[in-house]
Motif scaffolding. Structure first.
Motif, short mmCIF file in Angstrom:
data_model
loop_
_atom_site.label_atom_id
_atom_site.label_comp_id
_atom_site.label_asym_id
_atom_site.label_seq_id
_atom_site.Cartn_x
_atom_site.Cartn_y
_atom_site.Cartn_z
N LEU A 205 0.83 -1.21 0.00
CA LEU A 205 0.00 0.00 0.00
C LEU A 205 0.87 1.26 0.00
N ASP A 206 1.97 1.21 0.73
CA ASP A 206 2.88 2.35 0.76
C ASP A 206 3.46 2.59 -0.63
N ALA A 207 3.83 1.52 -1.33
CA ALA A 207 4.37 1.66 -2.69
C ALA A 207 3.30 2.20 -3.64
N MET A 208 2.06 1.74 -3.47
CA MET A 208 0.98 2.23 -4.32
C MET A 208 0.75 3.72 -4.09
N LEU A 209 0.77 4.13 -2.81
CA LEU A 209 0.59 5.53 -2.49
C LEU A 209 1.73 6.37 -3.05
#
Length: 120
Positions: A46-50
């Protein structure tokens, strides 16, 4: 659309966290400990997507500078050459780009489910 994706993403994270809490509780009740315990990869994903979402929202000059420097791993002089700038101007651009990225990233972290209100 972005708001809807953000809500869905956070609902999915909540689901996986809830499932893990239940499994952890069952392990404690049964007295068994798993030796193959691992970290939940969802937070990292999720951090990478954000981060990709924030990078995509930046202006093209900031996005290009950050991508060349940090994703492609090029040294500043090579980034400067590719962007047609001096090394000093490229370093200044990178400072501004990092600041813009950080501000946008923290803003999205603070209110991930808030729908953007154009009248606000």
């Amino acid at each position: 659309m972005g708001w809807l994706i953000g809500v869905a993403r956070h609902k999915l994270v909540d689901h996986w966290r809830r499932a893990e809490r239940e499994e952890r509780g069952l392990r404690l009740v049964s007295g068994s400990a798993r030796d193959d315990w691992f970290e939940d990869p969802w937070d990292e994903r999720l951090d990478a997507m954000l981060a990709r979402e924030v990078l995509g929202s930046l202006g093209p000059h900031h996005r290009a500078a950050l991508t060349l420097r940090y994703l492609d791993g090029l040294p500043v002089p090579e980034v400067a050459d590719l962007l047609g700038r001096t090394v000093h101007a490229t370093e200044a651009l990178l400072v501004r780009a990092r600041k813009a990225f950080r501000g946008s990233y923290e803003e999205r972290l603070a209110a991930p489910d808030r729908k953007e209100d154009p009248d606000a």
